[in-house]
Design an enzyme around this catalytic site. Structure first.
Site, short mmCIF file in Angstrom:
data_model
loop_
_atom_site.label_atom_id
_atom_site.label_comp_id
_atom_site.label_asym_id
_atom_site.label_seq_id
_atom_site.Cartn_x
_atom_site.Cartn_y
_atom_site.Cartn_z
N CYS A 170 45.63 38.99 41.65
CA CYS A 170 45.67 39.17 43.09
C CYS A 170 47.08 38.87 43.61
O CYS A 170 47.65 37.82 43.29
CB CYS A 170 44.65 38.24 43.74
SG CYS A 170 44.87 38.00 45.51
N GLU A 171 47.63 39.79 44.38
CA GLU A 171 49.00 39.58 44.87
C GLU A 171 49.09 38.54 45.97
O GLU A 171 50.19 38.07 46.29
CB GLU A 171 49.59 40.90 45.36
CG GLU A 171 48.94 41.48 46.60
CD GLU A 171 49.58 42.79 47.02
OE1 GLU A 171 49.61 43.05 48.23
OE2 GLU A 171 50.07 43.54 46.15
N HIS A 172 47.97 38.16 46.55
CA HIS A 172 47.99 37.20 47.65
C HIS A 172 48.11 35.75 47.16
O HIS A 172 48.76 34.92 47.80
CB HIS A 172 46.74 37.35 48.51
CG HIS A 172 46.63 38.69 49.15
ND1 HIS A 172 45.42 39.33 49.35
CD2 HIS A 172 47.58 39.54 49.61
CE1 HIS A 172 45.64 40.50 49.92
NE2 HIS A 172 46.93 40.66 50.08
N HIS A 173 47.44 35.44 46.04
CA HIS A 173 47.46 34.06 45.53
C HIS A 173 47.88 33.98 44.07
O HIS A 173 47.94 32.90 43.49
CB HIS A 173 46.07 33.42 45.68
CG HIS A 173 45.57 33.38 47.08
ND1 HIS A 173 44.71 34.33 47.59
CD2 HIS A 173 45.84 32.54 48.11
CE1 HIS A 173 44.45 34.07 48.86
NE2 HIS A 173 45.12 32.99 49.20
N GLN A 204 42.47 45.05 44.77
CA GLN A 204 41.52 45.94 44.10
C GLN A 204 41.46 47.31 44.77
O GLN A 204 41.30 48.33 44.09
CB GLN A 204 40.13 45.29 44.06
CG GLN A 204 39.12 46.08 43.25
CD GLN A 204 37.79 45.35 43.13
OE1 GLN A 204 37.76 44.12 43.07
NE2 GLN A 204 36.70 46.09 43.08
N HIS A 229 36.78 37.82 41.73
CA HIS A 229 38.11 37.36 42.14
C HIS A 229 38.14 35.84 42.15
O HIS A 229 37.38 35.20 42.88
CB HIS A 229 38.44 37.89 43.53
CG HIS A 229 38.65 39.37 43.58
ND1 HIS A 229 39.88 39.95 43.85
CD2 HIS A 229 37.79 40.40 43.39
CE1 HIS A 229 39.75 41.26 43.82
NE2 HIS A 229 38.50 41.57 43.55
N CYS A 276 40.39 34.03 43.35
CA CYS A 276 40.88 33.51 44.63
C CYS A 276 39.72 33.25 45.59
O CYS A 276 39.86 32.47 46.53
CB CYS A 276 41.90 34.46 45.25
SG CYS A 276 41.29 36.12 45.55
#
Length: 213
Positions: A102-105, A143, A171, A173
């Site tokens: 995941c690019e956010h976390h 995703q 996920h 996250c």
């Protein structure tokens, strides 16, 4: 521009003759490892203690592997094994393992992808479809975008009568932090051409949920 320095590391198991070769950019490994040494200290750890001495380097190598999709051209994967064939029925490759971040976390998400296409003069070697999935998954992702990228690559390269992609993932996250819902699964889908037709799409969904047992 100077070519990146690549370090070839081989590990051989004397029992079965297996040789594992990893390729790393030495300069990037050193730079990333230095950052992680600082991160370990910032979270309250002692980077000099025995168990952590090689951790920054290990993490740097792991990140290079987990994001090696940036160095791959997925369309070239398909072009390497395209064949003219008079076949116009649905081709389905299901239960393709997906591992991404995941690019956010920068936490993993993982699950399965199901991909189908309807040939329009060309087919592709079956192993190439999972390779395309992996090429896009081994990047920092969401995703939703991953689903669209796989669809668009196959559509634009093979130019089939239609493409269908469904991805189901867990996920971390969501499971390890935030909502902390360990059993939730995220499903995304993307369709082109004939798969926009409800009947064709329903056949695809039936095939990916059917068991051959």
């Amino acid at each position: 521009m100077n070519e990146p320095v690549i370090n070839h590391m081989a590990e051989e198991n004397e029992m079965d003759g297996y040789v594992k070769i990893d390729r790393y950019n030495d300069a990037k490994i050193k730079d990333i490892a230095n950052h992680y040494t600082s991160i370990l200290a910032d979270i309250g750890e002692d980077p000099s203690r025995e168990g952590l001495l090689k951790t920054p380097e290990r993490v740097a190598k792991a990140l290079q592997f987990l994001t090696h999709g940036y160095d791959i051209k997925p369309d070239e994967i398909l072009k390497s094994a395209m064949f003219k064939e008079d076949y116009s029925q649905m081709v389905v490759v299901k239960d393709i393992e997906v591992y991404s971040m995941c690019e956010h976390h920068m936490l993993p998400f993982f699950g399965k992808a199901h991909v189908a296409y309807i040939p329009n003069g060309h087919i592709v070697g079956l192993s190439k479809i999972p390779r395309v999935v992996d090429a896009y998954a081994r990047r920092l992702q969401v995703q939703e975008r991953l689903t669209n990228e796989i669809r668009d690559c196959i559509q634009n390269t093979l130019k089939p009568a239609g493409v269908a992609v469904v991805i189901e993932c867990k996920h971390l996250c969501m499971a390890m932090r935030g909502a902390q819902k360990q059993n939730s699964v995220t499903t995304t889908s993307a369709f082109t051409g004939e798969f926009v037709n409800e009947k064709t799409r329903a056949e695809f969904l039936r095939l990916i949920t059917a068991s051959l047992d």
